[in-house]
Design a protein around this motif. Sequence first.
Motif, PDB file in Angstrom:
ATOM      1  N   LYS A 137     -24.372  -4.253   5.160  1.00 12.23           N
ATOM      2  CA  LYS A 137     -23.571  -5.033   6.600  1.00 12.23           C
ATOM      3  C   LYS A 137     -23.766  -4.816   7.499  1.00 12.23           C
ATOM      4  O   LYS A 137     -23.400  -6.033   8.787  1.00 12.23           O
ATOM      5  N   ASP A 138     -24.839  -4.401   8.084  1.00 15.09           N
ATOM      6  CA  ASP A 138     -25.319  -4.348   9.372  1.00 15.09           C
ATOM      7  C   ASP A 138     -25.642  -5.469  10.416  1.00 15.09           C
ATOM      8  O   ASP A 138     -25.893  -6.475  11.170  1.00 15.09           O
ATOM      9  N   LEU A 139     -26.217  -6.638   8.856  1.00 19.94           N
ATOM     10  CA  LEU A 139     -26.896  -7.846   9.409  1.00 19.94           C
ATOM     11  C   LEU A 139     -25.651  -9.412   8.861  1.00 19.94           C
ATOM     12  O   LEU A 139     -26.040 -10.569   8.823  1.00 19.94           O
ATOM     13  N   GLN A 140     -24.418  -8.222   8.077  1.00 21.57           N
ATOM     14  CA  GLN A 140     -23.243  -9.384   8.309  1.00 21.57           C
ATOM     15  C   GLN A 140     -22.845 -10.236   8.955  1.00 21.57           C
ATOM     16  O   GLN A 140     -22.733  -9.641  10.034  1.00 21.57           O
ATOM     17  N   GLY A 141     -23.169 -12.140   9.355  1.00 22.40           N
ATOM     18  CA  GLY A 141     -22.433 -12.420  10.958  1.00 22.40           C
ATOM     19  C   GLY A 141     -23.782 -12.695  11.430  1.00 22.40           C
ATOM     20  O   GLY A 141     -23.396 -13.238  12.546  1.00 22.40           O
ATOM     21  N   ILE A 142     -25.215 -12.294  11.324  1.00 24.71           N
ATOM     22  CA  ILE A 142     -25.576 -12.615  11.804  1.00 24.71           C
ATOM     23  C   ILE A 142     -27.139 -12.971  11.165  1.00 24.71           C
ATOM     24  O   ILE A 142     -27.430 -14.015  11.460  1.00 24.71           O
ATOM     25  N   HIS A 143     -27.581 -12.823   9.907  1.00 26.20           N
ATOM     26  CA  HIS A 143     -28.602 -13.238   9.157  1.00 26.20           C
ATOM     27  C   HIS A 143     -27.971 -13.001   8.225  1.00 26.20           C
ATOM     28  O   HIS A 143     -27.980 -14.325   7.051  1.00 26.20           O
ATOM     29  N   VAL A 144     -26.739 -12.882   7.256  1.00 21.85           N
ATOM     30  CA  VAL A 144     -25.939 -13.299   6.051  1.00 21.85           C
ATOM     31  C   VAL A 144     -24.189 -13.258   6.471  1.00 21.85           C
ATOM     32  O   VAL A 144     -24.175 -13.047   7.352  1.00 21.85           O
TER      33      VAL A 144
ATOM     34  N   GLY B  78     -23.993 -26.068   7.969  1.00 22.21           N
ATOM     35  CA  GLY B  78     -25.482 -26.240   8.629  1.00 22.21           C
ATOM     36  C   GLY B  78     -26.335 -27.280   7.652  1.00 22.21           C
ATOM     37  O   GLY B  78     -25.588 -27.735   6.394  1.00 22.21           O
ATOM     38  N   PHE B  79     -28.408 -27.064   7.331  1.00 21.80           N
ATOM     39  CA  PHE B  79     -28.667 -27.792   6.346  1.00 21.80           C
ATOM     40  C   PHE B  79     -29.966 -26.530   5.792  1.00 21.80           C
ATOM     41  O   PHE B  79     -29.768 -26.142   6.723  1.00 21.80           O
ATOM     42  N   PRO B  80     -29.450 -26.961   4.446  1.00 18.56           N
ATOM     43  CA  PRO B  80     -30.981 -26.679   3.579  1.00 18.56           C
ATOM     44  C   PRO B  80     -32.572 -26.126   4.267  1.00 18.56           C
ATOM     45  O   PRO B  80     -32.893 -27.430   5.163  1.00 18.56           O
TER      46      PRO B  80
ATOM     47  N   PHE C 253     -32.030 -20.591   2.326  1.00 14.43           N
ATOM     48  CA  PHE C 253     -31.503 -21.122   4.228  1.00 14.43           C
ATOM     49  C   PHE C 253     -30.543 -21.474   3.714  1.00 14.43           C
ATOM     50  O   PHE C 253     -30.962 -22.474   4.346  1.00 14.43           O
ATOM     51  N   ILE C 254     -29.656 -21.593   5.008  1.00 14.30           N
ATOM     52  CA  ILE C 254     -28.837 -22.635   5.907  1.00 14.30           C
ATOM     53  C   ILE C 254     -29.245 -22.146   7.212  1.00 14.30           C
ATOM     54  O   ILE C 254     -29.050 -21.405   7.917  1.00 14.30           O
TER      55      ILE C 254
ATOM     56  N   LYS D 123     -33.560 -21.947  18.830  1.00 11.47           N
ATOM     57  CA  LYS D 123     -32.185 -22.742  19.341  1.00 11.47           C
ATOM     58  C   LYS D 123     -31.744 -23.019  17.946  1.00 11.47           C
ATOM     59  O   LYS D 123     -30.644 -24.383  17.582  1.00 11.47           O
ATOM     60  N   PHE D 124     -31.666 -22.694  16.640  1.00 10.44           N
ATOM     61  CA  PHE D 124     -31.554 -23.067  15.386  1.00 10.44           C
ATOM     62  C   PHE D 124     -31.477 -21.361  14.944  1.00 10.44           C
ATOM     63  O   PHE D 124     -31.540 -20.375  15.288  1.00 10.44           O
ATOM     64  N   LYS D 125     -30.326 -21.624  13.810  1.00  8.74           N
ATOM     65  CA  LYS D 125     -29.888 -20.105  13.650  1.00  8.74           C
ATOM     66  C   LYS D 125     -29.524 -20.144  12.162  1.00  8.74           C
ATOM     67  O   LYS D 125     -29.752 -21.423  11.404  1.00  8.74           O
ATOM     68  N   LEU D 126     -30.572 -19.288  11.754  1.00  9.38           N
ATOM     69  CA  LEU D 126     -30.573 -18.974   9.922  1.00  9.38           C
ATOM     70  C   LEU D 126     -30.015 -17.956   9.532  1.00  9.38           C
ATOM     71  O   LEU D 126     -29.238 -16.961  10.135  1.00  9.38           O
ATOM     72  N   THR D 127     -29.132 -18.067   8.479  1.00  9.71           N
ATOM     73  CA  THR D 127     -28.308 -17.112   7.704  1.00  9.71           C
ATOM     74  C   THR D 127     -28.687 -17.770   5.871  1.00  9.71           C
ATOM     75  O   THR D 127     -29.255 -18.712   5.395  1.00  9.71           O
ATOM     76  N   MET D 128     -29.342 -16.564   5.367  1.00  9.50           N
ATOM     77  CA  MET D 128     -29.189 -16.474   4.214  1.00  9.50           C
ATOM     78  C   MET D 128     -28.412 -16.594   3.177  1.00  9.50           C
ATOM     79  O   MET D 128     -27.462 -15.154   3.484  1.00  9.50           O
ATOM     80  N   ILE D 129     -28.244 -16.239   2.069  1.00  4.38           N
ATOM     81  CA  ILE D 129     -27.140 -16.479   1.389  1.00  4.38           C
ATOM     82  C   ILE D 129     -28.063 -17.056  -0.355  1.00  4.38           C
ATOM     83  O   ILE D 129     -29.164 -16.287  -0.625  1.00  4.38           O
TER      84      ILE D 129
END
Length: 267
Positions: A83-90, A126-128, A170-171, A185-191
């Motif tokens: 929950k604490d990572l939602q919107g940040i890393h996931v 984003g891009f993979p 990762f996106i 300068k880029f943000k990463l999100t794990m799915i």
Amino acid sequence: MALCIVKYLYQINRNDEASGKNSTKTHGTTGEQQPSNLDAAVEDAGESENEEEEWDYLGDELDLCFFKQFRYESETEAYETMKDLQGIHVPRIFARTKILGLTYTQDQPISRYFEHPGILMEYIEGFPLPEIAEHAPRKEWKPIIDKAIEIVNNIMSHGILNDDTNVRCFIVQPDLANTLDSEYKFKLTMIDFGHTRFRRQYHPGEDWRWWQAQDDEEGAIGVVMSMQLEREQGGGYTYERTTYREALQRDYMRGEWPKERPIPRDG
């Protein structure tokens, strides 16, 4: 097994015909061809094979149903744990959804076999990660990949092991909130957390670290990206294990250590 029996019986039948022993007998009075016990056995075996194929089909459907439910429950528990990572890393999770089955199956004991659960989550544009060379300058490759490894270890510290961790989880997207002077300068999100295990499933002790060592989620990102960029771009990133990964490597991945798998507890 039924298919093997049928093949074996047909082989006997062909051998009888070749030796002049026909598998049917002529009735002395009517002249009708009467099937021998062997023919009856072949016919029964054929029917059994059809029944087995039907059961195989039904079994596949049930396996798919249970596998679908398992992945859904695994993913929802993972996001709840993070929950604490939602919107940040996931991605953020907004709701759980369910597509109902046919009308006549609803409100019946079998209804769950016809329903399709789902998750309504944030869309990440984003891009993979494997396409990093096409979308990011070379000087950004190392900080981006190192950030992905940091995220993997952060999620692992929440008591989550993702057996399906790979570079396409990762996106990458431009982080508009960052200034030009910031490190990333880029943000990463794990799915994709459908193949996860949780710390609560295991007894206290070292077995959880054993699993972390075997999965090597960090290496699934760092080693793979290092090899890909070396192959396609002539280099650009060198993977170095983190301190925690070095400790796992030292404690569990030496040749003299046994590799028996710790068994998760029930529940």
